[in-house]
Write an enzyme that holds these catalytic residues in place. Structure first.
Site, PDB file in Angstrom:
ATOM      1  N   SER A 108       0.827  -1.191   0.000  1.00 60.23           N
ATOM      2  CA  SER A 108       0.000   0.000   0.000  1.00 60.23           C
ATOM      3  C   SER A 108       0.864   1.245   0.000  1.00 60.23           C
ATOM      4  CB  SER A 108      -0.918  -0.002   1.216  1.00 60.23           C
ATOM      5  OG  SER A 108      -0.156   0.235   2.373  1.00 60.23           O
ATOM      6  N   LYS A 109       0.198   2.337  -0.221  1.00 62.75           N
ATOM      7  CA  LYS A 109       0.929   3.599  -0.324  1.00 62.75           C
ATOM      8  C   LYS A 109       1.742   3.909   0.923  1.00 62.75           C
ATOM      9  CE  LYS A 109      -2.347   5.249  -3.686  1.00 62.75           C
ATOM     10  NZ  LYS A 109      -3.252   6.273  -4.170  1.00 62.75           N
ATOM     11  N   ARG A 110       1.252   3.444   2.032  1.00 60.86           N
ATOM     12  CA  ARG A 110       1.919   3.749   3.281  1.00 60.86           C
ATOM     13  C   ARG A 110       3.219   2.950   3.501  1.00 60.86           C
ATOM     14  NH1 ARG A 110      -2.812   4.483   5.164  1.00 60.86           N
ATOM     15  NH2 ARG A 110      -3.082   6.692   5.496  1.00 60.86           N
TER      16      ARG A 110
END
Length: 507
Positions: free
Chosen positions: A264-266
């Site tokens: 994910s982006k995180r």
RNA sequence: GGCGCGUUGGUCAAGGGGUUAAGACGCCUCCCUUUCACGGAGGAAUCACGGGUUCGAAUCCCGUACGUGCUACCA
């Protein structure tokens, strides 16, 4: 057979993540392989998640990767508009059509009412808290309400949605190009909202209507869409467009390198590598770096992405875009996810830097030097340097560490690696080397080396023991290409200057 | 919980009934180079597990386990 048309349909909600680029890439490869069209469609039906600048950013990323669309919001073809927000008015009629044919219905429940339905179901110990055939008759919709009441509510424009009426106990099957035959029961999916209260369609309706209108022949999307595929297949059927339904291909996910779960982006900041193609300047959170800024070549970036879930069955790993277009085949896309490995990603970049010629590398390297306040006024010299050091540069930014000493004398000389074995004999050698070098006229690499070795022999010193000090004098530490190459590129004056400088430090 | 999808070394993976189970990344050893890198030569996996089917299974079937995805008026 009709012309192949595929589409990449991102939501403009933020940075473009690895998986998105790979989906776009596979679309592109398939389209080009089949002489088809690659369409970019912006799925901005969720107004609450819209982020300013994201559309332009997505286009910039595709351009950087070299996989620009043939049709899109900024290069419209015959199938526009290409932003779903601009197509808003076309969806309602299609949804109404479904209501008329009995495959959809109006639902007037407020968010609070739906919330209480969920609470009720949970209280009953049910895990399946869906709005579906089991409870739709208890809710406020055109199925449970008398016709007049429905009409009255519609007339006063009471906030409502249109939901698909999922049939009970039917099995839906379709062929997935990657997974083969898929069969699913309709009972498992809820009565998905097709039209939202704000007048926008949901993904479910929009993707079907737009794929139909845009004559999309093959639909690539992430594996996460598989569970709702029956809704889409049914919609194609209910609209009577079944014969034109695109061929489906649900792509495997790109997973986190540690543990599991989709990347994910995180994960980027947490694991120390970018997840975005290019730097994303978030209006709220600020700048998030991308592969481009880290020093990746787009050729390497798409290459490594393509190989994360696909290979051509041979041992080849390095592919140019053209080669990938030629060799791409959906049959060879894997059905399981792959963990992203940043070490391997860097290896791809290293390979691409090694195989790229100076012309390809020059602009990027020059830019990096200039960004770090090192003016390049001799491109010829820069070219020689690039050729000399590219094999030891994994990232474009490595050219700075590996090459800045050619332009700037090292600010610090790591004498500690030389000092332990330093003695007067060696000092004397370099004093004489300065004199000998200053007498050389040609400053040819062979002369530089021969002079050095002859002098060493005369002083009864091993050349090897002198080369390390020489290197440190020129570059400041134990790194860089061959010493004589360095000296030759540095020039006579500069070489002598640096020897003198270090000698003064060694006293 | 339900439903879907998946499972070959640490990672990416080839192989789809009979192979010494390729290759790559990373790691380690050595050679080359008296820096590093590049380039060489080596080293380390019996295919999640359990049952079948078969003369024979990583390869086919069934279970189990594990992982993962979905289960929003998000895509």
């Amino acid at each position: 057979m009709s012309k192949v048309r595929v589409r990449f349909a991102p939501s403009p909600t933020g940075g473009l993540h690895l998986g998105g680029v790979r989906t776009a890439l596979y679309n592109y490869l398939f389209a080009k392989k089949n002489n088809g069209d690659f369409v970019l469609r912006i799925e901005d039906t969720d107004q609450t998640r819209y982020v300013e600048g994201a559309e332009q950013y997505i286009i910039d990323c595709l351009n950087w990767c070299g996989i620009s669309s043939d049709e899109g919001p900024q290069n419209p073809g015959e199938y526009g508009p290409y932003r779903q927000s601009e197509r808003k008015n076309i969806y309602r009629d299609y949804a109404e059509q479904l209501v008329k044919s009995g495959h959809a219905y109006y639902a007037f429940d407020t968010p609070e009412e739906i919330e209480s339905l969920r609470d009720k179901l949970k209280a009953e110990g049910k895990y399946n808290v869906q709005y579906n055939y089991q409870n739709r008759t208890e809710m406020r919709n055109s199925l449970s309400l008398p016709e007049e009441e429905t009409q009255a509510l519609l007339k006063i424009n009471f906030p409502h949605v249109i939901r698909i009426k999922m049939p009970r106990n039917e099995s839906v099957h379709f062929k997935d190009m990657i997974r083969g035959d898929i069969e699913m029961q309709t009972d498992g999916v809820d009565d998905k909202v097709l039209m939202k209260a704000d007048g926008m369609p949901t993904y479910h309706l929009a993707v079907v209507v737009d794929d139909y209108l845009m004559e999309i022949t093959h639909s690539f999307r992430g594996e996460e869409w598989l569970p709702s595929a029956p809704v889409h297949v049914l919609l194609w059927k209910y609209f009577g467009w079944e014969s034109q339904m695109p061929h489906w291909a649900h792509l495997p996910l790109i997973l986190k390198p540690d543990g599991n779960g989709k990347l994910s982006k995180r994960d980027g900041e947490r694991l120390g590598f970018p997840v975005f193609a290019m730097e994303w300047n978030d209006p709220v959170k600020g700048k998030v770096p991308g592969f481009k800024e880290l020093g990746f070549l787009p050729e390497a970036f798409i290459n490594l992405l393509a190989l994360l879930g696909w290979n051509d069955g041979t041992e080849q790993e390095i592919f140019s875009l053209e080669e990938m277009v030629e060799k791409f085949s959906i049959e060879r896309i894997h059905s399981h996810g792959a963990k992203f490995d940043f070490e391997k990603a860097k290896w791809f970049n290293h390979e691409w830097i090694k195989k790229s010629n100076v012309e390809r590398l020059r602009p990027g390297v020059k830019k990096i030097f200039e960004e770090n306040h090192i003016a390049i006024n001799d491109e010829n010299k820069l070219d020689k340097i690039i050729e000399l050091i590219k094999e030891r540069c994994t990232l474009l930014t490595d050219f700075l560490q590996q090459g800045s000493f050619f332009f700037l004398a090292p600010s610090e000389i790591d004498t500690s690696v030389v000092l332990p074995k330093w003695n007067e004999n060696k000092n004397q050698f370099f004093v004489e080397l300065i004199r000998a070098y200053s007498l050389i006229n040609s400053w040819d690499i062979n002369d530089i080396e021969h002079t050095f070795k002859e002098l060493a022999a005369a002083a009864r010193l091993k050349p090897g023991e002198l080369m390390l000090p020489f290197r440190v004098m020129l570059v400041g530490g134990k790194f860089g290409p061959g010493v004589f190459d360095i000296a030759s590129l540095l020039g006579k004056e500069e070489t002598i200057k640096r020897i003198e400088h270090t000698l003064s430090l060694m006293k």
